[in-house]
Design an enzyme around this catalytic site. Structure first.
Site, PDB file in Angstrom:
ATOM      1  CG  HIS A 283      -2.180  -0.861   1.225  1.00 44.85           C
ATOM      2  ND1 HIS A 283      -3.088  -0.875   0.587  1.00 44.85           N
ATOM      3  CD2 HIS A 283      -2.273  -2.234   1.645  1.00 44.85           C
ATOM      4  CE1 HIS A 283      -3.856  -1.868   0.323  1.00 44.85           C
ATOM      5  NE2 HIS A 283      -3.254  -2.672   1.215  1.00 44.85           N
ATOM      6  CG  ASP A 346      -3.234  -3.598   4.843  1.00 45.94           C
ATOM      7  OD1 ASP A 346      -2.299  -2.964   5.129  1.00 45.94           O
ATOM      8  OD2 ASP A 346      -4.305  -3.331   4.344  1.00 45.94           O
ATOM      9  CD  GLU A 347      -5.636  -5.915   1.272  1.00 51.95           C
ATOM     10  OE1 GLU A 347      -6.744  -6.596   0.741  1.00 51.95           O
ATOM     11  OE2 GLU A 347      -5.163  -4.705   0.923  1.00 51.95           O
ATOM     12  CB  ALA A 348       2.957  -7.048   2.472  1.00 55.57           C
ATOM     13  CG  HIS A 349      -1.388  -9.746  -1.677  1.00 51.19           C
ATOM     14  ND1 HIS A 349      -1.370 -10.281  -0.591  1.00 51.19           N
ATOM     15  CD2 HIS A 349      -2.603  -9.071  -1.545  1.00 51.19           C
ATOM     16  CE1 HIS A 349      -2.668 -10.176   0.040  1.00 51.19           C
ATOM     17  NE2 HIS A 349      -3.312  -9.475  -0.622  1.00 51.19           N
TER      18      HIS A 349
END
Ligand code: NGO
Length: 535
Positions: A283, A346-349
């Site tokens: 993000h 969060d969501e560190a894809h």
């Protein structure tokens, strides 16, 4: 308006109100029986621990009433200022604040806010409210407790008390008493100001709206792929360039440090702690676009105005990444009197899983170095967060071994399960705003879960509280924020504040219905759910 002018206006308004009363232009009794217009102890949201109507005559605020406040407590004095800030514009009364150490007598009828003779049952944040014909007395151990008591008092006054223009009385509060304290210490609202920028003035309005329900944390999601919203003096392009757009390509914006300080102070006066979030390592497109050296390939990507997630990452192996984070956290910590600093996670894809662990092991000591309690979305649970950290649970599942383990290591959990607490989900298929990935969330769904037992293997004692996140991919302004937040945030506030044994959907929806007239006076654009019997 200068202070002196404001005072002069108040005197004039009070004189006007008195002369109107004397001339009979405003009736001091309502056309029907004044009792018919009385509010009810059964309508307070969040429901108090124990509220009992009395059988005496109601209290009536008069043009000559005073607000007495515990002598020698600047924080209690701030609470009194907050109270008269609501009462003076609508009643037109002077309502002088007088320092006191005990209940006022004789002609000094009015409202007393005291920090003495407190029932121990109220704890640190609770209060006792006693309403008799001549007096309203709120006693608490702390200014937090007094403030909570004042919010209850607001809801016991007629809704028109929230008006910013002088209204006709009578200003009555039914006789009775309330003994109250919160179930959880963390009662939060989160606002994503990154996807769409929300100006400081609107944040302040939202603070006013959430304070009424005894919310005491405002979590600001300050950075994301689409925008960086806080001025960082050592890395100025973050805001000036990284903040220059938003979802859909509008002009975006950012808070100068001075504006941000004003938000924090405005919140403090309403007993709300601001929790700043700088989301990382994912993000982060807005930061990566602002400084090429933060990218592993040394090339800055373009600004992003879409709504995808999980595609950006800070460059974990580069040392400059940690210099950058140190600078940002140092500046944000210096703007933050509250103990918490949220680092997202969060969501560190787009971050390699092993690198993610290394990254958090580097960032955690930076947060500690600046004396802040680490807060992160539940993904950080796998990184061995230090004892005392807050893990914010947002996933759909009701089991999560990593969170259970983090709790065993001394973390506490803020409950924001997306299925119930995400204020950006649509209410139903026809809701014009919002997302659907976690399902539709009608008012009953926002209310119908228990934060104390929701996560398997996590005991209520490890739950810090409840928070309602409002993400703004589809939300562009304050009206839309209000529509998504209310009434659901009031439901979450009740789960967070009220003891479990007073929860109940039937009672709650009626209590909620009583908030309609108040929201209308306040100009809150709430969603008029058909599940609620609106008054
Ligand atoms: C997720 C995601 C956010 C989205 C949001 C939309 C978390 C913690 N990360 O929640 O980036 O905006 O869903 O509902």
């Amino acid at each position: 308006m200068s202070r002196r002018n404001a005072a002069a206006w108040r005197v004039l308004l009070a004189l006007l109100a008195i002369s109107l009363l004397l001339s009979g232009a405003i009736s001091s009794a309502s056309p029907v029986s004044p009792r018919a217009a009385l509010t009810s102890y059964a309508d307070i949201v969040p429901a108090p621990m124990d509220a009992r109507p009395g059988d005496g005559a109601p209290f009536t605020l008069h043009p000559g009433s005073v607000v007495s406040v515990e002598r020698g407590s600047p924080e209690a004095a701030d609470v009194a200022e907050h109270l008269v800030g609501i009462l003076r514009p609508s009643t037109g009364y002077l309502l002088p604040i007088v320092p006191a150490t005990e209940i006022p007598r004789g002609s000094n009828e009015g409202i007393a806010l005291l920090l003495s003779d407190v029932d121990p049952a109220v704890g640190e944040e609770g209060y006792r409210l006693d309403v008799t014909e001549r007096l309203v007395v709120i006693r608490a151990r702390t200014a937090d407790g007094l403030f909570a008591g004042v919010q209850t008092l607001r809801q016991l006054l007629p809704p028109k008390v929230e008006s910013r223009a002088v209204q006709a009385g009578p200003w009555q509060v039914p006789a009775g008493r309330v003994l109250d304290r919160p179930r959880f210490t963390h009662r939060g609202a989160m606002l994503d100001v990154a996807r769409h920028f929300i100006p400081a003035e609107d944040i302040k309005r939202y603070i006013d709206q959430i304070a009424l329900f005894k919310i005491n944390r405002l979590h600001l999601h300050l950075t994301d792929d689409q925008g960086w919203r806080i001025e960082i003096k050592s890395w100025p392009r973050l805001a000036t360039y990284g903040g220059s757009t938003q979802v859909g390509g509008g002009p975006g914006g950012y808070y100068t440090q001075e504006e941000y300080r004003e938000i924090v102070e405005y919140a403090r006066l309403r007993r709300i702690t601001v929790v700043p979030e700088i989301d990382m390592p994912g993000h982060t497109n807005a930061a990566l676009a602002s400084y090429a050296e933060l990218n592993c390939d040394g090339v800055a990507p373009p600004l992003y105005t879409g709504t995808d997630v999980g595609f950006s990452s800070l460059c974990v192996p580069r040392e400059i990444t940690y210099q950058f984070i140190d600078d940002v956290i140092r500046e944000v910590a210096a703007l933050t009197p509250g103990p918490y600093l949220h680092i997202g996670g969060d969501e560190a894809h787009a971050t390699d899983p092993v690198e993610y662990l290394y990254f958090m092991a580097r960032v955690t000591p930076i947060v500690q170095k600046y004396d802040k309690v680490l807060v992160g979305w539940n993904e950080i649970a796998k990184t061995d967060p230090p004892e005392g950290s807050l893990v914010q649970y947002w996933h759909l599942s009701q089991t999560n071994d990593e969170v259970v383990e983090a709790v065993r290591q001394g973390s506490r959990v803020v409950m924001s399960p997306a299925k119930h607490a995400y204020l950006d989900m649509k209410y139903h298929p026809g809701t014009p705003l919002g997302l659907t990935w976690a399902g539709y969330i009608e008012v009953a769904d926002a209310y119908g879960w228990d934060p104390g037992t929701y996560l398997a293997g996590v005991d209520e004692s490890a739950i810090a509280g409840v928070e309602g996140p409002l993400w703004t991919e589809t939300i562009t302004n304050l009206d839309e924020i209000e529509f998504m937040a209310f009434p659901r945030l009031a439901a979450l506030a009740e789960l967070a504040w009220s003891p479990k044994d007073v929860h109940g959907w039937e009672e709650f929806r009626h209590r909620l219905g009583a908030q309609g007239p108040r929201w209308r006076v306040m100009g809150v654009d709430f969603y008029p759910s058909s599940q609620v019997p609106w008054r």
